[in-house]
Design a protein around this motif. Structure first.
Motif, PDB file in Angstrom:
ATOM      1  N   LYS A   1      22.834 -13.855 -20.412  1.00 20.77           N
ATOM      2  CA  LYS A   1      24.123 -13.287 -20.809  1.00 20.77           C
ATOM      3  C   LYS A   1      23.942 -11.905 -21.436  1.00 20.77           C
ATOM      4  N   LEU A   2      22.936 -11.774 -22.285  1.00 18.21           N
ATOM      5  CA  LEU A   2      22.707 -10.496 -22.961  1.00 18.21           C
ATOM      6  C   LEU A   2      22.364  -9.391 -21.966  1.00 18.21           C
ATOM      7  N   MET A   3      21.590  -9.727 -20.949  1.00 19.69           N
ATOM      8  CA  MET A   3      21.218  -8.718 -19.955  1.00 19.69           C
ATOM      9  C   MET A   3      22.377  -8.399 -19.021  1.00 19.69           C
ATOM     10  N   ARG A   4      23.077  -9.428 -18.567  1.00 19.98           N
ATOM     11  CA  ARG A   4      24.159  -9.230 -17.607  1.00 19.98           C
ATOM     12  C   ARG A   4      25.394  -8.581 -18.238  1.00 19.98           C
ATOM     13  N   GLU A   5      25.787  -9.063 -19.412  1.00 20.68           N
ATOM     14  CA  GLU A   5      27.055  -8.632 -19.997  1.00 20.68           C
ATOM     15  C   GLU A   5      26.932  -7.509 -21.019  1.00 20.68           C
ATOM     16  N   LEU A   6      25.806  -7.441 -21.717  1.00 23.38           N
ATOM     17  CA  LEU A   6      25.669  -6.449 -22.785  1.00 23.38           C
ATOM     18  C   LEU A   6      24.606  -5.395 -22.492  1.00 23.38           C
ATOM     19  N   GLY A   7      23.943  -5.521 -21.357  1.00 23.18           N
ATOM     20  CA  GLY A   7      23.003  -4.487 -20.944  1.00 23.18           C
ATOM     21  C   GLY A   7      21.674  -4.460 -21.663  1.00 23.18           C
ATOM     22  N   TYR A   8      21.323  -5.561 -22.342  1.00 24.20           N
ATOM     23  CA  TYR A   8      20.022  -5.599 -23.011  1.00 24.20           C
ATOM     24  C   TYR A   8      18.905  -5.443 -21.984  1.00 24.20           C
ATOM     25  N   LEU A   9      17.827  -4.801 -22.390  1.00 27.00           N
ATOM     26  CA  LEU A   9      16.718  -4.490 -21.492  1.00 27.00           C
ATOM     27  C   LEU A   9      15.579  -5.494 -21.651  1.00 27.00           C
ATOM     28  N   PRO A  10      14.981  -5.946 -20.542  1.00 26.67           N
ATOM     29  CA  PRO A  10      13.864  -6.894 -20.614  1.00 26.67           C
ATOM     30  C   PRO A  10      12.599  -6.221 -21.132  1.00 26.67           C
ATOM     31  N   VAL A  11      11.938  -6.878 -22.067  1.00 24.27           N
ATOM     32  CA  VAL A  11      10.717  -6.324 -22.658  1.00 24.27           C
ATOM     33  C   VAL A  11       9.508  -7.155 -22.213  1.00 24.27           C
ATOM     34  N   VAL A  12       9.372  -8.355 -22.759  1.00 23.74           N
ATOM     35  CA  VAL A  12       8.236  -9.224 -22.431  1.00 23.74           C
ATOM     36  C   VAL A  12       8.668 -10.684 -22.468  1.00 23.74           C
ATOM     37  N   HIS A  13       7.785 -11.546 -21.960  1.00 22.89           N
ATOM     38  CA  HIS A  13       7.976 -12.991 -22.093  1.00 22.89           C
ATOM     39  C   HIS A  13       6.634 -13.623 -22.452  1.00 22.89           C
ATOM     40  N   PRO A  14       6.638 -14.782 -23.103  1.00 25.22           N
ATOM     41  CA  PRO A  14       5.380 -15.445 -23.453  1.00 25.22           C
ATOM     42  C   PRO A  14       4.627 -15.877 -22.193  1.00 25.22           C
ATOM     43  N   VAL A  15       3.318 -15.822 -22.249  1.00 27.64           N
ATOM     44  CA  VAL A  15       2.481 -16.249 -21.132  1.00 27.64           C
ATOM     45  C   VAL A  15       2.213 -17.755 -21.247  1.00 27.64           C
ATOM     46  N   ASN A  16       2.410 -18.468 -20.147  1.00 30.38           N
ATOM     47  CA  ASN A  16       2.122 -19.912 -20.086  1.00 30.38           C
ATOM     48  C   ASN A  16       2.877 -20.717 -21.142  1.00 30.38           C
ATOM     49  N   ARG A  17       4.100 -20.303 -21.429  1.00 32.76           N
ATOM     50  CA  ARG A  17       4.924 -21.044 -22.385  1.00 32.76           C
ATOM     51  C   ARG A  17       6.328 -21.176 -21.797  1.00 32.76           C
ATOM     52  N   PHE A  18       6.592 -22.329 -21.201  1.00 29.18           N
ATOM     53  CA  PHE A  18       7.859 -22.538 -20.518  1.00 29.18           C
ATOM     54  C   PHE A  18       8.799 -23.402 -21.355  1.00 29.18           C
ATOM     55  N   ASP A  19      10.089 -23.216 -21.134  1.00 26.28           N
ATOM     56  CA  ASP A  19      11.101 -23.978 -21.859  1.00 26.28           C
ATOM     57  C   ASP A  19      11.447 -25.241 -21.073  1.00 26.28           C
ATOM     58  N   GLU A  20      10.817 -26.337 -21.448  1.00 20.14           N
ATOM     59  CA  GLU A  20      11.107 -27.626 -20.836  1.00 20.14           C
ATOM     60  C   GLU A  20      11.760 -28.521 -21.880  1.00 20.14           C
ATOM     61  N   MET A  21      12.313 -29.657 -21.442  1.00 24.80           N
ATOM     62  CA  MET A  21      12.966 -30.546 -22.390  1.00 24.80           C
ATOM     63  C   MET A  21      12.643 -32.001 -22.080  1.00 24.80           C
ATOM     64  N   VAL A  22      12.856 -32.839 -23.093  1.00 27.82           N
ATOM     65  CA  VAL A  22      12.565 -34.269 -23.014  1.00 27.82           C
ATOM     66  C   VAL A  22      13.819 -35.069 -23.346  1.00 27.82           C
ATOM     67  N   ILE A  23      14.043 -36.126 -22.575  1.00 27.65           N
ATOM     68  CA  ILE A  23      15.062 -37.119 -22.922  1.00 27.65           C
ATOM     69  C   ILE A  23      14.309 -38.360 -23.394  1.00 27.65           C
ATOM     70  N   SER A  24      14.675 -38.856 -24.564  1.00 27.16           N
ATOM     71  CA  SER A  24      13.945 -39.971 -25.159  1.00 27.16           C
ATOM     72  C   SER A  24      14.901 -41.024 -25.698  1.00 27.16           C
ATOM     73  N   SER A  25      14.379 -42.225 -25.862  1.00 22.84           N
ATOM     74  CA  SER A  25      15.120 -43.302 -26.524  1.00 22.84           C
ATOM     75  C   SER A  25      14.219 -43.894 -27.598  1.00 22.84           C
ATOM     76  N   SER A  26      14.759 -44.760 -28.413  1.00 22.59           N
ATOM     77  CA  SER A  26      13.948 -45.448 -29.411  1.00 22.59           C
ATOM     78  C   SER A  26      13.032 -46.447 -28.712  1.00 22.59           C
ATOM     79  N   ALA A  27      11.834 -46.625 -29.246  1.00 29.26           N
ATOM     80  CA  ALA A  27      10.893 -47.586 -28.659  1.00 29.26           C
ATOM     81  C   ALA A  27      11.460 -49.002 -28.695  1.00 29.26           C
ATOM     82  N   GLU A  28      12.368 -49.262 -29.633  1.00 31.09           N
ATOM     83  CA  GLU A  28      12.959 -50.596 -29.755  1.00 31.09           C
ATOM     84  C   GLU A  28      14.205 -50.759 -28.886  1.00 31.09           C
ATOM     85  N   SER A  29      14.593 -49.674 -28.229  1.00 29.12           N
ATOM     86  CA  SER A  29      15.794 -49.709 -27.393  1.00 29.12           C
ATOM     87  C   SER A  29      15.511 -50.396 -26.060  1.00 29.12           C
TER      88      SER A  29
END
Length: 249
Positions: A66-94
């Protein structure tokens, strides 16, 4: 003139001091005063952006698009080998042991991290679950999601993968990891306000070479980014934005 550097509110609290040390190093590398601002939530982050007080930002990929598309922010850098993943979890007793056990009417513990929720919804499409089918319960942090999940205050919980694996082994032993995303193309990025376009190359050089010294390596380890940063190329920006739009569709 002081440069304002905002860190997205989804950083792990253990890295708080590390970001301040890195900021001190950054000031020396670019030879300019930089004020670090650690946003406590999404509302605080966007208030600063709307007030036009953010010069550099370390943003999650959804906000970055959104910042790049709508507000014109410029890309600088990104972390190496660090991706944004997510986990779905439940309680072990569930009784919820897989995605197929998630049914309409169940409750979801989550934080304000919109990116985590959006990826989760895409994963839940596999079992025909939509956002409207679930009860969403907001929590102030991923550790709070884990605690409340274990206490039975929700049926499933959403975590950034990095936050999930930072939970203690005892806490994780009381949770069921139902699924973890494996997109491998989503990552936080450092962006620069277009009014400072003249310092783009200097900033890219500062971040991308920080790992080349022992002191820099230590600073990067202190914020959980031991492999450092890589310059964000235009092709990578286009791929990132296209992926975000696909996830939102």
């Amino acid at each position: 003139m002081t440069i304002n550097f905002l860190i997205a509110p989804d950083f792990s609290p253990e890295f708080y001091a590390g970001w301040h040390f890195l900021n001190t190093r950054l000031q020396r590398l670019i030879d300019a005063p930089v004020h670090l601002f650690m946003a406590t939530n999404a509302e605080e982050q966007w208030k600063a952006i709307d007030n036009d007080t953010v010069d550099i930002i370390y943003a999650n990929p959804f906000d970055a698009a959104k910042l790049m598309r709508e507000l014109g922010y410029l890309p600088v850098v990104h972390p190496v080998n660090r991706f944004d993943e997510m986990v779905i979890s439940s309680s072990a007793e569930s009784e919820i042991k897989s995605l197929h056990d998630i049914k309409p009417g169940m409750s979801v513990l989550c934080t304000e991290n919109y990116d985590v929720k959006l990826i989760a919804l895409r994963l839940l499409e596999a079992v025909d679950i939509e956002e409207k089918d679930l009860i969403w319960i907001s929590s102030e942090s991923f550790s709070a999601v884990a605690r409340r999940l274990i206490q039975g205050e929700g049926d499933i919980g959403l975590f950034m993968s990095s936050a999930y694996y930072k939970l203690t082994s005892l806490t994780r032993s009381r949770l069921n990891l139902l699924i973890e995303s494996k997109i491998n193309d989503l990552y936080h990025v450092v962006l620069l306000h277009p009014r400072h376009a003249s310092m783009l190359e200097t900033l890219q050089q500062a971040f991308s070479t920080m790992h080349e010294t022992v002191a820099g390596e230590m600073l990067l380890e202190d914020i959980g980014l031991s492999d450092g940063f890589s310059i964000l190329e235009n092709e990578e920006v286009e791929l990132l934005i296209d992926l975000i739009e696909t996830l939102r569709d």
